[in-house]
Design a protein around this motif. Structure first.
Motif, PDB file in Angstrom:
ATOM      1  N   LYS A  44      -5.951  14.287  13.411  1.00  0.00           N
ATOM      2  CA  LYS A  44      -6.045  14.181  14.864  1.00  0.00           C
ATOM      3  C   LYS A  44      -5.660  12.784  15.330  1.00  0.00           C
ATOM      4  N   ILE A  45      -6.077  11.764  14.576  1.00  0.00           N
ATOM      5  CA  ILE A  45      -5.710  10.395  14.931  1.00  0.00           C
ATOM      6  C   ILE A  45      -4.205  10.204  14.863  1.00  0.00           C
ATOM      7  N   ILE A  46      -3.567  10.727  13.823  1.00  0.00           N
ATOM      8  CA  ILE A  46      -2.114  10.614  13.691  1.00  0.00           C
ATOM      9  C   ILE A  46      -1.407  11.328  14.830  1.00  0.00           C
ATOM     10  N   GLN A  47      -1.919  12.512  15.202  1.00  0.00           N
ATOM     11  CA  GLN A  47      -1.317  13.233  16.318  1.00  0.00           C
ATOM     12  C   GLN A  47      -1.439  12.436  17.608  1.00  0.00           C
ATOM     13  N   LEU A  48      -2.575  11.797  17.819  1.00  0.00           N
ATOM     14  CA  LEU A  48      -2.766  10.991  19.017  1.00  0.00           C
ATOM     15  C   LEU A  48      -1.822   9.792  19.034  1.00  0.00           C
ATOM     16  N   LEU A  49      -1.687   9.125  17.911  1.00  0.00           N
ATOM     17  CA  LEU A  49      -0.799   7.970  17.846  1.00  0.00           C
ATOM     18  C   LEU A  49       0.654   8.366  18.042  1.00  0.00           C
ATOM     19  N   PHE A  50       1.015   9.547  17.574  1.00  0.00           N
ATOM     20  CA  PHE A  50       2.382  10.024  17.770  1.00  0.00           C
ATOM     21  C   PHE A  50       2.693  10.182  19.259  1.00  0.00           C
ATOM     22  N   LEU A  51       1.686  10.565  20.042  1.00  0.00           N
ATOM     23  CA  LEU A  51       1.884  10.715  21.476  1.00  0.00           C
ATOM     24  C   LEU A  51       2.099   9.383  22.179  1.00  0.00           C
ATOM     25  N   LEU A  52       1.840   8.268  21.483  1.00  0.00           N
ATOM     26  CA  LEU A  52       2.051   6.969  22.091  1.00  0.00           C
ATOM     27  C   LEU A  52       3.519   6.589  22.175  1.00  0.00           C
ATOM     28  N   VAL A  53       4.402   7.345  21.560  1.00  0.00           N
ATOM     29  CA  VAL A  53       5.834   7.039  21.600  1.00  0.00           C
ATOM     30  C   VAL A  53       6.335   6.866  23.031  1.00  0.00           C
ATOM     31  N   PRO A  54       5.968   7.729  23.999  1.00  0.00           N
ATOM     32  CA  PRO A  54       6.446   7.521  25.358  1.00  0.00           C
ATOM     33  C   PRO A  54       5.910   6.259  26.010  1.00  0.00           C
ATOM     34  N   PHE A  55       4.863   5.660  25.453  1.00  0.00           N
ATOM     35  CA  PHE A  55       4.273   4.475  26.052  1.00  0.00           C
ATOM     36  C   PHE A  55       5.120   3.222  25.827  1.00  0.00           C
ATOM     37  N   LEU A  56       6.056   3.274  24.890  1.00  0.00           N
ATOM     38  CA  LEU A  56       6.803   2.095  24.510  1.00  0.00           C
ATOM     39  C   LEU A  56       7.457   1.436  25.709  1.00  0.00           C
ATOM     40  N   CYS A  57       7.389   0.120  25.753  1.00  0.00           N
ATOM     41  CA  CYS A  57       7.910  -0.605  26.909  1.00  0.00           C
ATOM     42  C   CYS A  57       9.421  -0.478  27.039  1.00  0.00           C
ATOM     43  N   ASN A  58      10.160  -0.488  25.949  1.00  0.00           N
ATOM     44  CA  ASN A  58      11.594  -0.262  26.009  1.00  0.00           C
ATOM     45  C   ASN A  58      11.941   0.823  25.006  1.00  0.00           C
ATOM     46  N   SER A  59      12.480   0.437  23.859  1.00  0.00           N
ATOM     47  CA  SER A  59      12.828   1.412  22.836  1.00  0.00           C
ATOM     48  C   SER A  59      12.202   1.087  21.500  1.00  0.00           C
ATOM     49  N   GLN A  60      11.481  -0.030  21.410  1.00  0.00           N
ATOM     50  CA  GLN A  60      10.950  -0.438  20.132  1.00  0.00           C
ATOM     51  C   GLN A  60       9.954   0.585  19.606  1.00  0.00           C
ATOM     52  N   GLU A  61       9.925   0.737  18.290  1.00  0.00           N
ATOM     53  CA  GLU A  61       9.082   1.742  17.668  1.00  0.00           C
ATOM     54  C   GLU A  61       7.785   1.126  17.174  1.00  0.00           C
ATOM     55  N   TYR A  62       7.130   0.345  18.029  1.00  0.00           N
ATOM     56  CA  TYR A  62       5.838  -0.228  17.689  1.00  0.00           C
ATOM     57  C   TYR A  62       5.089  -0.578  18.970  1.00  0.00           C
ATOM     58  N   ILE A  63       3.790  -0.784  18.815  1.00  0.00           N
ATOM     59  CA  ILE A  63       2.950  -1.243  19.905  1.00  0.00           C
ATOM     60  C   ILE A  63       2.104  -2.406  19.398  1.00  0.00           C
ATOM     61  N   ASP A  64       2.098  -3.522  20.117  1.00  0.00           N
ATOM     62  CA  ASP A  64       1.222  -4.643  19.805  1.00  0.00           C
ATOM     63  C   ASP A  64      -0.094  -4.425  20.546  1.00  0.00           C
ATOM     64  N   LEU A  65      -1.092  -3.954  19.805  1.00  0.00           N
ATOM     65  CA  LEU A  65      -2.370  -3.616  20.422  1.00  0.00           C
ATOM     66  C   LEU A  65      -3.238  -4.848  20.688  1.00  0.00           C
ATOM     67  N   LEU A  66      -3.122  -5.863  19.839  1.00  0.00           N
ATOM     68  CA  LEU A  66      -3.947  -7.061  19.990  1.00  0.00           C
ATOM     69  C   LEU A  66      -3.167  -8.281  19.512  1.00  0.00           C
ATOM     70  N   SER A  67      -3.239  -9.352  20.290  1.00  0.00           N
ATOM     71  CA  SER A  67      -2.633 -10.614  19.867  1.00  0.00           C
ATOM     72  C   SER A  67      -3.560 -11.769  20.234  1.00  0.00           C
ATOM     73  N   VAL A  68      -3.572 -12.787  19.382  1.00  0.00           N
ATOM     74  CA  VAL A  68      -4.388 -13.984  19.601  1.00  0.00           C
ATOM     75  C   VAL A  68      -3.544 -15.185  19.198  1.00  0.00           C
ATOM     76  N   ASN A  69      -3.514 -16.224  20.042  1.00  0.00           N
ATOM     77  CA  ASN A  69      -2.800 -17.436  19.648  1.00  0.00           C
ATOM     78  C   ASN A  69      -3.503 -18.684  20.154  1.00  0.00           C
ATOM     79  N   TYR A  70      -3.302 -19.755  19.420  1.00  0.00           N
ATOM     80  CA  TYR A  70      -3.863 -21.060  19.773  1.00  0.00           C
ATOM     81  C   TYR A  70      -2.786 -22.110  19.567  1.00  0.00           C
ATOM     82  N   GLY A  71      -2.652 -23.002  20.543  1.00  0.00           N
ATOM     83  CA  GLY A  71      -1.640 -24.038  20.441  1.00  0.00           C
ATOM     84  C   GLY A  71      -2.169 -25.387  20.880  1.00  0.00           C
TER      85      GLY A  71
END
Length: 303
Positions: free
Chosen positions: A4-31
């Motif tokens: 069920k989790i895999i099926q749900l993640l597969f539905l995230l394909v339309p969410f992509l901002c352009n055409s990239q085949e990934y989603i950055d769910l979390l990012s952290v940076n310090y400079g």
């Protein structure tokens, strides 16, 4: 459960901002910047930055995806040569929809409220309201483009920014280009399956009300640009990306009286700007930044 989790993640394909085949769910940076001096002054100062971004898409069906998320960022710096360090904070919420209009066209429409100030004696006047509308074209899995508009209220008035973006991933999967101007751009090349080198650009624009001796009488308008080169290493089955960045930062912090605003700002154009500047800090310097990204690879789900 796993299925069920895999099926749900597969539905995230339309969410992509352009055409990239990934989603950055979390990012952290310090400079942190190299030691720099104020303009026309011998006083030394550092600039420290921290940012974290969380994205939580909720799939409704193949046409609609609810987009939620939060972004928090902070600066620690000395705004005046004769003052202690100031902390400037911004907490942004995201709520909206991604709509698949057709096979090649989709839209992202987000409501973007935020709180931005030094977080001393917070009031409702520290809340600003904004939004973004993006129309996206996906030609194929390797190429996409984006057109849109961002608008928001700020301490100095209303700002509007036209947006234009492109995404390209070479057929051999080694070179990738992804940008949304004038906000950010990234160009990278894969040396190995887990190691990349790249260059990126990131533009910052925000305003923060300031408290001095427990009284608010001014705000700072910040415009900064980071140019960086980086090395990226993927770990934990390429789910986590670790980046070490070295670059150059162009900082501009202008301070104005709280009651003085402009009529409208579009990119660098300012309309009705009769403000009296109290102080300006231009501190351009080298920077060092570390970043961690949790990325979900949708191509693995497809397989």
């Amino acid at each position: 459960m796993k299925k069920k989790i895999i099926q749900l993640l597969f539905l995230l394909v339309p969410f992509l901002c352009n055409s990239q085949e990934y989603i950055d769910l979390l990012s952290v940076n310090y400079g942190k910047s190299q030691k720099t001096t104020f303009e026309n002054s011998s006083i030394d100062t550092y600039i420290s930055t921290f940012q974290t971004n969380l994205t939580l898409p909720v799939v409704i069906d193949e046409k609609y995806t609810v987009i939620t998320g939060v972004n928090f960022s902070s600066y620690n710096l000395q705004l005046f040569p004769d003052s202690n360090n100031n902390n400037l904070y911004s907490a942004n919420l995201r709520a909206g929809l991604r709509i698949a209009h057709s096979e090649h066209w989709s839209g992202v429409y987000l409501f973007l409220p935020k709180i931005a100030s030094d977080f001393i004696n917070l009031t409702t006047e520290d809340i600003y309201v904004g939004g973004i509308a993006l129309l996206k074209y996906k030609r194929d899995k390797n190429f996409g483009s984006t057109f849109g508009l961002y608008a928001s209220s700020e301490a100095f008035g209303v700002t509007m920014t036209p947006l234009f973006g492109l995404y390209y991933h070479s057929p051999d999967k080694r070179f990738e280009m992804n940008f949304l101007l004038p906000n950010d751009a990234d160009f990278n090349y894969s040396l190995t399956d887990k190691t990349k080198i790249g260059i990126d650009f990131l533009g910052h624009g925000n305003s923060y009300k300031l408290t001095t001796d427990n009284v608010r009488y001014s705000y700072v308008q910040n415009n900064s640009i980071d140019f960086s080169s980086y090395v990226q290493q993927a770990v934990f089955d390429k789910r986590v990306l670790l980046r070490l960045k070295v670059g150059y930062n162009l900082n501009q912090f202008k301070i104005y009286p709280l009651d003085q605003k402009l009529d409208l700002q579009i990119l660098a154009l300012k309309f009705g700007d009769n403000r009296e500047k109290l102080f300006e800090d231009k501190s351009n310097t080298f920077l060092l930044k570390v970043e961690a990204i949790y990325r979900f690879d949708l191509s693995k789900v497809k397989k």
